[in-house]
Scaffold this motif. Structure first.
Motif, PDB file in Angstrom:
ATOM      1  N   SER A 208       0.849  -1.198   0.000  1.00  0.00           N
ATOM      2  CA  SER A 208       0.000   0.000   0.000  1.00  0.00           C
ATOM      3  C   SER A 208       0.881   1.243   0.000  1.00  0.00           C
ATOM      4  CB  SER A 208      -0.925   0.010   1.226  1.00  0.00           C
ATOM      5  OG  SER A 208      -1.823  -1.074   1.189  1.00  0.00           O
ATOM      6  N   ARG A 209       0.571   2.173  -0.872  1.00  0.00           N
ATOM      7  CA  ARG A 209       1.392   3.369  -1.042  1.00  0.00           C
ATOM      8  C   ARG A 209       1.355   4.243   0.204  1.00  0.00           C
ATOM      9  NH1 ARG A 209       2.542   6.295  -5.755  1.00  0.00           N
ATOM     10  NH2 ARG A 209       3.996   7.988  -5.267  1.00  0.00           N
ATOM     11  N   GLY A 242       5.532   2.243 -12.570  1.00  0.00           N
ATOM     12  CA  GLY A 242       4.181   2.693 -12.868  1.00  0.00           C
ATOM     13  C   GLY A 242       3.155   1.590 -12.825  1.00  0.00           C
ATOM     14  N   LEU A 243       3.558   0.330 -13.047  1.00  0.00           N
ATOM     15  CA  LEU A 243       2.604  -0.773 -13.015  1.00  0.00           C
ATOM     16  C   LEU A 243       2.016  -0.952 -11.621  1.00  0.00           C
ATOM     17  CD1 LEU A 243       1.244  -3.102 -14.511  1.00  0.00           C
ATOM     18  CD2 LEU A 243       3.228  -4.531 -13.967  1.00  0.00           C
ATOM     19  N   ILE A 244       2.811  -0.731 -10.578  1.00  0.00           N
ATOM     20  CA  ILE A 244       2.318  -0.923  -9.212  1.00  0.00           C
ATOM     21  C   ILE A 244       2.045   0.385  -8.482  1.00  0.00           C
ATOM     22  CG2 ILE A 244       3.417  -3.177  -8.946  1.00  0.00           C
ATOM     23  CD1 ILE A 244       5.612  -1.725  -7.321  1.00  0.00           C
ATOM     24  N   ASN A 245       2.522   1.523  -9.023  1.00  0.00           N
ATOM     25  CA  ASN A 245       2.323   2.807  -8.356  1.00  0.00           C
ATOM     26  C   ASN A 245       1.511   3.800  -9.170  1.00  0.00           C
ATOM     27  OD1 ASN A 245       3.646   2.768  -5.740  1.00  0.00           O
ATOM     28  ND2 ASN A 245       5.568   2.500  -6.856  1.00  0.00           N
ATOM     29  N   GLY A 246       1.572   3.724 -10.494  1.00  0.00           N
ATOM     30  CA  GLY A 246       0.924   4.732 -11.324  1.00  0.00           C
ATOM     31  C   GLY A 246       1.790   5.962 -11.431  1.00  0.00           C
ATOM     32  N   ASP A 247       1.752   6.836 -10.417  1.00  0.00           N
ATOM     33  CA  ASP A 247       2.548   8.054 -10.405  1.00  0.00           C
ATOM     34  C   ASP A 247       3.617   7.963  -9.325  1.00  0.00           C
ATOM     35  OD1 ASP A 247       1.578  10.122  -7.903  1.00  0.00           O
ATOM     36  OD2 ASP A 247       0.285   8.420  -8.377  1.00  0.00           O
ATOM     37  N   GLY A 248       4.620   8.847  -9.435  1.00  0.00           N
ATOM     38  CA  GLY A 248       5.631   8.902  -8.399  1.00  0.00           C
ATOM     39  C   GLY A 248       7.027   9.066  -8.956  1.00  0.00           C
ATOM     40  N   ALA A 249       8.013   8.831  -8.082  1.00  0.00           N
ATOM     41  CA  ALA A 249       9.421   8.938  -8.452  1.00  0.00           C
ATOM     42  C   ALA A 249       9.845   7.719  -9.252  1.00  0.00           C
ATOM     43  CB  ALA A 249      10.279   9.072  -7.195  1.00  0.00           C
ATOM     44  N   TYR A 250      10.821   7.904 -10.132  1.00  0.00           N
ATOM     45  CA  TYR A 250      11.241   6.786 -10.966  1.00  0.00           C
ATOM     46  C   TYR A 250      12.581   6.183 -10.537  1.00  0.00           C
ATOM     47  CZ  TYR A 250      13.965  10.284 -13.679  1.00  0.00           C
ATOM     48  OH  TYR A 250      14.818  11.277 -14.079  1.00  0.00           O
ATOM     49  N   GLY A 536       2.128  -5.714 -19.127  1.00  0.00           N
ATOM     50  CA  GLY A 536       1.197  -5.142 -18.165  1.00  0.00           C
ATOM     51  C   GLY A 536       0.954  -3.673 -18.428  1.00  0.00           C
ATOM     52  N   ALA A 537      -0.085  -3.143 -17.792  1.00  0.00           N
ATOM     53  CA  ALA A 537      -0.403  -1.719 -17.910  1.00  0.00           C
ATOM     54  C   ALA A 537      -1.278  -1.307 -16.741  1.00  0.00           C
ATOM     55  CB  ALA A 537      -1.106  -1.417 -19.227  1.00  0.00           C
ATOM     56  N   ARG A 538      -1.163  -0.061 -16.374  1.00  0.00           N
ATOM     57  CA  ARG A 538      -1.989   0.522 -15.317  1.00  0.00           C
ATOM     58  C   ARG A 538      -2.624   1.792 -15.877  1.00  0.00           C
ATOM     59  NH1 ARG A 538      -0.941   0.196  -9.448  1.00  0.00           N
ATOM     60  NH2 ARG A 538      -1.991   1.853  -8.314  1.00  0.00           N
ATOM     61  N   GLY A 561      -7.052   8.869 -17.013  1.00  0.00           N
ATOM     62  CA  GLY A 561      -6.704   7.803 -17.937  1.00  0.00           C
ATOM     63  C   GLY A 561      -5.242   7.751 -18.328  1.00  0.00           C
ATOM     64  N   VAL A 562      -4.335   8.094 -17.408  1.00  0.00           N
ATOM     65  CA  VAL A 562      -2.910   8.021 -17.709  1.00  0.00           C
ATOM     66  C   VAL A 562      -2.478   6.549 -17.720  1.00  0.00           C
ATOM     67  CG1 VAL A 562      -0.590   8.722 -17.039  1.00  0.00           C
ATOM     68  CG2 VAL A 562      -2.534  10.250 -16.617  1.00  0.00           C
ATOM     69  N   VAL A 563      -1.896   6.114 -18.829  1.00  0.00           N
ATOM     70  CA  VAL A 563      -1.483   4.719 -18.985  1.00  0.00           C
ATOM     71  C   VAL A 563       0.015   4.594 -18.746  1.00  0.00           C
ATOM     72  CG1 VAL A 563      -1.380   2.745 -20.556  1.00  0.00           C
ATOM     73  CG2 VAL A 563      -3.320   4.332 -20.663  1.00  0.00           C
ATOM     74  N   THR A 564       0.398   3.675 -17.875  1.00  0.00           N
ATOM     75  CA  THR A 564       1.809   3.383 -17.627  1.00  0.00           C
ATOM     76  C   THR A 564       2.062   1.921 -17.994  1.00  0.00           C
ATOM     77  OG1 THR A 564       1.168   3.073 -15.296  1.00  0.00           O
ATOM     78  CG2 THR A 564       2.259   5.119 -15.873  1.00  0.00           C
ATOM     79  N   PRO A 565       2.641   1.679 -19.170  1.00  0.00           N
ATOM     80  CA  PRO A 565       2.838   0.300 -19.637  1.00  0.00           C
ATOM     81  C   PRO A 565       4.080  -0.346 -19.038  1.00  0.00           C
ATOM     82  CG  PRO A 565       3.563   1.847 -21.305  1.00  0.00           C
ATOM     83  CD  PRO A 565       2.991   2.678 -20.178  1.00  0.00           C
ATOM     84  N   TYR A 566       4.120  -1.655 -19.177  1.00  0.00           N
ATOM     85  CA  TYR A 566       5.243  -2.449 -18.672  1.00  0.00           C
ATOM     86  C   TYR A 566       5.458  -3.634 -19.603  1.00  0.00           C
ATOM     87  CZ  TYR A 566       8.112  -5.245 -15.471  1.00  0.00           C
ATOM     88  OH  TYR A 566       9.133  -5.959 -14.897  1.00  0.00           O
ATOM     89  N   ALA A 567       6.724  -3.993 -19.825  1.00  0.00           N
ATOM     90  CA  ALA A 567       7.035  -5.167 -20.634  1.00  0.00           C
ATOM     91  C   ALA A 567       8.337  -5.775 -20.141  1.00  0.00           C
ATOM     92  CB  ALA A 567       7.160  -4.794 -22.112  1.00  0.00           C
ATOM     93  N   GLY A 568       8.391  -7.098 -20.103  1.00  0.00           N
ATOM     94  CA  GLY A 568       9.594  -7.781 -19.671  1.00  0.00           C
ATOM     95  C   GLY A 568       9.746  -9.116 -20.374  1.00  0.00           C
TER      96      GLY A 568
END
Length: 797
Positions: A208-209, A242-250, A536-538, A561-568
């Motif tokens: 939890s954030r 971004g997949l688990i947080n959406g926004d924040g520090a990178y 994945g995506a959020r 509707g901000v999309v944060t994609p993920y690929a691995g």
């Protein structure tokens, strides 16, 4: 990019080389005669594990309501486990020397749980407490939400285990992250900043954030000084999240995982004394609350009181943590708990460090390490209450569902501010804040499980949630007092600062708030046995509204509707070694507007990473090598004025960061636990000079077995970082590269009692733990901790 080729690189290579040095493994091939009577499966496994000398990890609900026929005769470990689990629908998978994890056997239906994926509805299988290990055995979901091992995760993840924290007396979050590979802890007076790969981090508690407001005076009072007695481990995900947080520090996400109740009774008490009249006590009791162990509870309490190497500074910390788990059915688990914390700090220095140069480059005489710019009366008392609940269910087809909610409230009734601000020109900062209240509230629902597609098994996760963060306070300003008006000199320190008439101040009403709503999904595809693809995506809706009487602190931002994609991609090149690559993103809303007075799109932090990971010695040792490249897109650049006369901006590609990391953690040889890393970061930002470009950390312990030294454990932890500096015009404040060394020892007197000793900064190195450029006000520095000692004793019941 120019690279240094000195001793740190050789040490980094030695870390990697040690990961491929094999040694004889303990054998469980010889049979033992067992006489275990029929009964519950839980009790049968407990007795078998004790007699065989192994550890069996499993989620509590897996064995609920199941019985075992008993075990009579001679069996090897594998034969014995197979016999006990014969009619249970479960199987034991070996995850280390003497460590086995239970999971459900594969089903013949379309939805099934694969034998190679150890998953459970709880994080119990990943508990580090009691393993004695410096690496994690079991899954982690910090990177993607999916339950994956460290090797299966296509991003860098570092785990600080309970054993690592206990051995080196890492009692606060700051203590832990100072020793964590790849993390830089920078200090700006009382403010503590955690940096990874040149950027700040996000905080989570059990996923939890945890939000710390952008208001500077408030942020440094939360979390960084909290006691860690209730924490099982700290997982650090490097890069964008971004997949688990959406926004924040990178830079990274730091996830604190709490201790959970145990099925068997255990209890311990600990007490210690240390430098600067520091005292700490801790008690931890856990076990079943009913005869059949379907209700379990745990209580942890800790108290610490002490002074500091800085003059007139005192700190008091207390913690109470209580939690329970209840098996509603064999497949449904209810968990809930409360954490209550109190902290008091006096002699607070605030966020302005000691001045080294003024804005014109004039030098200020260097002050001693004990010099405190804070007044003895400056500081605060704070109460923190966290409530959480979790409902988890396992379906017959191997799918799991988890509903989780948390509520966090931190109250600081009064914060008094009194500190020396500038020596040149002489100025002091006085003021007060009242009725500070911080709230974090969140609720989330996750579903995940296996499915069949084109004849192969894959894994799917879907989730949704919302969170709210709100800070309210009343701010009374007393800035602008010259040292001459107060009749004091800078060299006297903060002890000479008089108090104000706090009732005469005018107080503002400030509010800082954030709201997030999101849905997300991740899928792990299994196109071929050695190949795994994670996509994945959020999608996040974000609102921020800050209301103060300071113009540049006011924000009203909304993003939908901000999309944060993920690929691995993970490819197993051998049974123990995988190659991986990943792409991750994260966003940060911004208030800047373009020439048409439309808000710019959110800044986006992108992380690209490639590397290799290995599990050695049956999972007892993890090693990794990673190269990362990070970029910020949509950064605001001024281009003119809007029709209303405000500054107009355009979105451009911004800062670039790149580097590499080498890391290992776990058992190098029987009795020898180690964790270490070498990290290189480079950046195009001018401000990057305040963060070291090169960093090396290595902590290890050795436990003697047999002979005159049996029961003795000794260890050392060393840290090195390259030069940091801050410059303005011709003035430069620099801290050259330096080493720090910590030592520990522990002697187990008998099965219940042990005594320990710790020494930090053994050679009493004088160094700056942070340098700061305040531009027109000049350059500032913060002293790092000098040598300190602690002796303690622990009794296990």
């Amino acid at each position: 990019m120019k690279r240094s080729k000195g001793a740190p690189q050789l040490l980094a290579l030695s870390l990697l080389a040690s990961a491929i040095v094999a040694y004889p493994l303990a054998s469980h091939a010889e049979g033992i005669d067992y006489q275990i009577q029929a009964g519950t499966l839980t009790q049968a496994l407990k007795r078998f594990a004790a007699e065989a000398g192994i550890t069996v990890l499993f989620a509590p609900e897996l064995t609920q309501g199941l019985n075992a026929a008993g075990l009579q005769g001679e069996y090897t470990v594998e034969q014995g486990l197979a016999a006990l689990l014969a009619s249970s629908g479960l199987e034991a998978i070996r995850r280390g020397d003497g460590v086995y994890v239970l999971s459900r056997r594969p089903q013949s239906s379309g939805l099934e749980l694969g034998a190679t994926n150890v998953t459970s509805t709880t994080v119990s299988g990943a508990t580090t407490e009691g393993t004695g290990s410096y690496t994690q055995v079991g899954p982690t979901s910090t990177a993607t939400g999916l339950n994956l091992s460290l090797r299966e995760t296509p991003q860098s993840v570092t785990v600080m285990t309970r054993q690592r924290m206990d051995d080196f007396r890492l009692e606060t979050l700051t203590d832990v992250l100072q020793q964590t590979p790849g993390v830089t802890v920078s200090r700006q007076a009382d403010s503590t900043t955690f940096n990874v790969r040149g950027s700040t981090v996000n905080l989570q508690l059990d996923g939890s954030r945890q939000f710390t407001s952008g208001w500077g005076w408030n942020s440094h009072t939360m979390y960084s000084l909290d006691d860690m007695a209730d924490i099982d481990r700290v997982e650090v995900l490097k890069g964008s999240s971004g997949l688990i947080n959406g926004d924040g520090a990178y830079g990274a996400t730091v996830n604190l995982i709490r201790k959970r109740p145990t099925r068997d009774f255990q209890a311990s008490v600990r007490g210690g004394v240390g430098s600067w009249d520091t005292y700490r006590t801790e008690a931890d009791v856990s076990g079943p609350l009913t005869a059949d162990s379907n209700l379990r509870g745990r209580m942890v309490a800790a108290y610490k009181d002490g002074n500091s190497f800085r003059d007139n500074r005192t700190n008091r910390n207390s913690l109470f943590y209580g939690t329970f788990e209840y098996d509603l059915t064999p497949d449904t688990l209810l968990s809930a708990g409360v954490t209550y914390k109190q902290r008091a700090l006096r002699g607070a220095a605030g966020t302005t460090p000691i001045q080294g140069f003024d804005g014109n480059g004039n030098a200020v005489p260097r002050q001693s390490r004990s010099f405190n710019i804070g007044a003895p009366w400056a500081g605060y008392e704070q109460d923190s209450l966290n409530l959480f609940a979790r409902l988890e269910h396992t379906f017959e087809n191997g799918w799991t569902a988890k509903l989780q909610a948390s509520h966090d409230r931190i109250e600081t009734p009064e914060m008094l501010i009194g500190s020396l601000r500038y020596a040149l020109p002489g100025e002091a900062q006085l003021g007060a804040y009242k009725d500070i209240e911080d709230r974090n509230e969140s609720v989330s629902l996750d579903l995940q499980g296996p499915f069949l597609l084109l004849g192969r098994q894959h894994d799917l996760l879907v989730g949704a949630g919302l969170s709210k963060n709100r800070t309210t306070l009343r701010r009374g300003s007393g800035d602008g007092f010259t040292l001459g008006e107060l009749g004091i000199e800078y060299a006297q320190g903060g002890s000479a600062i008089p108090q104000l008439d706090w009732h005469s101040l005018d107080y503002s009403d400030d509010t800082f708030s954030r709201k997030r709503r999101y849905v997300y999904s991740a899928i792990r595809l299994n196109p071929a046995d050695p190949v795994k693809v994670i996509l994945g995506a959020r999608v996040t809706d974000y609102e921020q509204k800050d209301v103060t009487d300071i113009g540049w602190y006011n924000y009203d931002m909304r993003e939908t509707g901000v999309v944060t994609p993920y690929a691995g991609l993970v490819v197993d090149v051998t049974p123990n070694i995988s190659l991986y690559t990943s792409y991750a993103s994260i966003f940060e809303a911004q208030s800047s507007k373009d020439l048409n007075e439309s808000s710019l799109p959110p800044m986006e932090g992108l992380t690209y990473e490639v590397g290799a990971k290995g599990e050695f010695f049956d999972g007892r040792l993890n090693a990794s090598l990673a190269y990362f490249w990070m970029r910020v897109d949509n950064e605001a650049e001024a281009v003119g004025l809007t029709p209303s006369g405000e500054t107009a901006y355009r979105a451009v590609a911004g800062a670039i960061r790149r580097g590499y990391e080498v890391e290992l953690s776990g058992e190098l040889a029987p009795g020898w636990q180690a964790q270490g890393s070498y990290v290189m970061n480079s950046s195009t930002l001018d401000s990057a000079s305040t963060t070291p470009q090169h960093q090396f950390k290595f902590g290890n312990t050795y436990a003697f077995a047999g002979g005159a030294l049996e029961g003795l454990t000794v260890g050392a932890a060393t840290r090195w970082q390259s030069t940091i500096s801050a410059s303005r015009n011709t003035a430069k404040l620099q801290q050259s590269g330096y080493w720090l060394l910590d030592l520990m020892s522990r002697y187990q007197i008998d099965e219940h009692l042990s005594v320990s000793g710790n020494v930090n900064n053994v050679f009493d190195k004088r160094y700056f733990s942070g340098v700061t450029n305040f531009n027109a006000q000049g350059l500032f520095y913060t002293w790092g901790d000098p040598r300190d000692f602690t002796v303690s004793a622990r009794y296990d019941f």
